[in-house]
Design an enzyme around this catalytic site. Structure first.
Site, mmCIF file in Angstrom:
data_model
loop_
_atom_site.group_PDB
_atom_site.id
_atom_site.type_symbol
_atom_site.label_atom_id
_atom_site.label_comp_id
_atom_site.label_asym_id
_atom_site.label_seq_id
_atom_site.Cartn_x
_atom_site.Cartn_y
_atom_site.Cartn_z
ATOM 1 N N ASP A 1 -2.209 -1.792 10.721
ATOM 2 C CA ASP A 1 -2.353 -1.722 9.261
ATOM 3 C C ASP A 1 -2.982 -2.976 8.663
ATOM 4 O OD1 ASP A 1 -1.288 0.760 8.983
ATOM 5 O OD2 ASP A 1 0.644 0.113 8.158
ATOM 6 N N LYS B 1 0.850 -1.209 0.000
ATOM 7 C CA LYS B 1 0.000 0.000 0.000
ATOM 8 C C LYS B 1 0.872 1.241 0.000
ATOM 9 C CE LYS B 1 0.985 1.146 4.522
ATOM 10 N NZ LYS B 1 1.786 2.267 4.961
HETATM 11 P P1 ATP Z 1 4.430 -0.757 8.894
HETATM 12 O O1 ATP Z 1 4.307 0.605 8.290
HETATM 13 O O2 ATP Z 1 3.116 -1.504 9.019
HETATM 14 O O3 ATP Z 1 5.305 -0.836 10.121
HETATM 15 P P2 ATP Z 1 6.489 -1.445 7.048
HETATM 16 O O4 ATP Z 1 6.179 -1.589 5.610
HETATM 17 O O5 ATP Z 1 7.205 -0.186 7.445
HETATM 18 O O6 ATP Z 1 5.147 -1.617 7.812
HETATM 19 P P3 ATP Z 1 7.275 -4.227 7.234
HETATM 20 O O7 ATP Z 1 7.908 -4.511 5.915
HETATM 21 O O8 ATP Z 1 5.907 -4.726 7.446
HETATM 22 O O9 ATP Z 1 7.348 -2.661 7.559
HETATM 23 O O10 ATP Z 1 8.285 -4.803 8.350
HETATM 24 C C1 ATP Z 1 8.312 -4.362 9.667
HETATM 25 C C2 ATP Z 1 9.098 -5.352 10.533
HETATM 26 O O11 ATP Z 1 8.358 -6.560 10.650
HETATM 27 C C3 ATP Z 1 10.455 -5.732 9.989
HETATM 28 O O12 ATP Z 1 11.409 -5.381 10.954
HETATM 29 C C4 ATP Z 1 10.436 -7.246 9.786
HETATM 30 O O13 ATP Z 1 11.564 -7.900 10.301
HETATM 31 C C5 ATP Z 1 9.198 -7.723 10.563
HETATM 32 N N1 ATP Z 1 8.437 -8.766 9.828
HETATM 33 C C6 ATP Z 1 7.808 -9.822 10.368
HETATM 34 N N2 ATP Z 1 7.177 -10.536 9.424
HETATM 35 C C7 ATP Z 1 7.383 -9.945 8.260
HETATM 36 C C8 ATP Z 1 6.994 -10.227 6.915
HETATM 37 N N3 ATP Z 1 6.237 -11.289 6.587
HETATM 38 N N4 ATP Z 1 7.388 -9.370 5.965
HETATM 39 C C9 ATP Z 1 8.142 -8.277 6.274
HETATM 40 N N5 ATP Z 1 8.560 -7.975 7.513
HETATM 41 C C10 ATP Z 1 8.191 -8.796 8.508
#
Ligand code: ATP
Length: 311
Positions: A134, A11
């Site tokens: 989210d 997203k």
């Molecule tokens: P948000 O804004 O919801 O925090 P984001 O896009 O900034 O999301 P993600 O890529 O969802 O961040 O990752 C956040 C943390 O979650 C990372 O530090 C990662 O190690 C952990 N994590 C656990 N499971 C997953 C997964 N399936 N995919 C990505 N990261 C994951």
């Protein structure tokens, strides 16, 4: 059915208005979230017992630390067997694109489908909210309004089909840290109501003007290079460039595919950058992609004993 493959789409936040900190420690947010055509691919297989989650990407845990595992754990007592899941990441990690949350939402849907749990969308949303703020958005997808701490979702009609170029500077950002540095300075005008009006009136200029993110200031102060990429996107013809979520990914909105592709090609030459050309996806688009992926997968596994390569 024994096996299932699902895309888990990323997203962007078209708007992100951040309000007061609540007694539970979360900030009030108001955001228009938008699915884009960048996705992880998740392979699910029913097994007699236990939950196994593997993910070969650096920075993403396999096993209980993975959000997919947490999602399946929530449902595990409602189904008789187990599940084996392989997560193939394309969405950059800790990038403000919601990749982990989207994977978790896909896992809830897959478990419900494979074990015939017949969970309604409302049930799935309420499980999703227990995993993270989210996650409920990814149960619904398309264009949607998020309220509360982000978990109260209202679907919206598709805003405009947008051509976006995403620039990820190649490092992750902690959402927690960005929120902890955010300071609400007095009363300020929210962007989201203006965006909703622009969507309703089909006003593209008003839509572009309303795009924006309260967390951007924090991200730019922590990582000035993000400001540099934002300006590069504008210089390369973006009508607007905005940081998504808690960053560091910045997306530029381009007038059309051709302009976006030119900018993508130019930026791809820059060192260490991950650059994506994406368009926005509707709820129907998500369904179509899901069917297409499943059909390709079924053709692939015929006679191959479950190999997921090539999807
Ligand atoms: P948000 O804004 O919801 O925090 P984001 O896009 O900034 O999301 P993600 O890529 O969802 O961040 O990752 C956040 C943390 O979650 C990372 O530090 C990662 O190690 C952990 N994590 C656990 N499971 C997953 C997964 N399936 N995919 C990505 N990261 C994951």
């Amino acid at each position: 059915m024994e096996r299932l493959v699902l895309p888990a789409f990323a997203k962007v936040n078209l708007t992100l208005d951040v309000g007061i900190k609540r007694p539970d420690g979360y900030h009030e947010v108001l955001s228009v979230m938008q699915t884009i055509d960048l996705w992880d691919t998740l392979y699910f297989e029913k097994v007699p017992q236990g939950i196994t989650v593997s993910c070969p990407s650096p920075g993403v845990p396999s096993g209980p630390g993975n959000l997919v595992y947490r999602a399946l754990e929530l449902l595990a007592s409602s189904f008789p067997g187990g599940l084996r899941v392989e997560v193939r990441k394309r969405i950059p990690v800790a990038a403000g694109l919601g990749g982990g949350s989207s994977d978790a939402a896909a896992a809830l849907k897959a478990a419900s489908f494979l074990y015939g749990l017949e969970l309604s969308e409302e049930d799935l949303v309420s499980y999703a909210a227990r995993i993270g703020s989210d996650v409920p958005f990814f149960i619904i997808g398309g264009t949607a309004l998020a309220r509360g701490r982000g978990e109260i979702i209202t679907p919206l009609p598709e805003a405009f089909q947008l051509w976006l170029v995403l620039v990820n500077p190649g490092f992750g950002v902690s959402t927690k840290e960005v929120y902890s540095r955010y300071r609400l300075r007095g009363r300020k005008k929210k962007r989201t109501p203006a965006l909703l009006t622009a969507i309703e009136q089909g006003d593209r200029r008003g839509f572009l003007d309303a795009l924006g993110n309260d967390l951007e200031e924090v991200v730019l102060s922590l990582y000035p290079e993000v400001g540099f990429w934002k300006q590069r996107l504008i210089d390369l013809g973006a009508e607007k460039a905005v940081v998504s979520g808690s960053g560091p990914t910045v997306f530029g909105v381009f007038p059309g595919e051709e302009e976006a592709e030119k900018a993508r090609a130019e930026l791809s030459r820059e060192n260490k950058l991950e650059v994506f050309l994406c368009k926005t996806v509707t709820r129907e688009g998500i369904e179509q992609k899901t069917k297409q992926l499943m059909n390709t997968y079924q053709e692939n596994i015929k006679g191959r004993g479950g190999c997921s390569e090539g999807v």
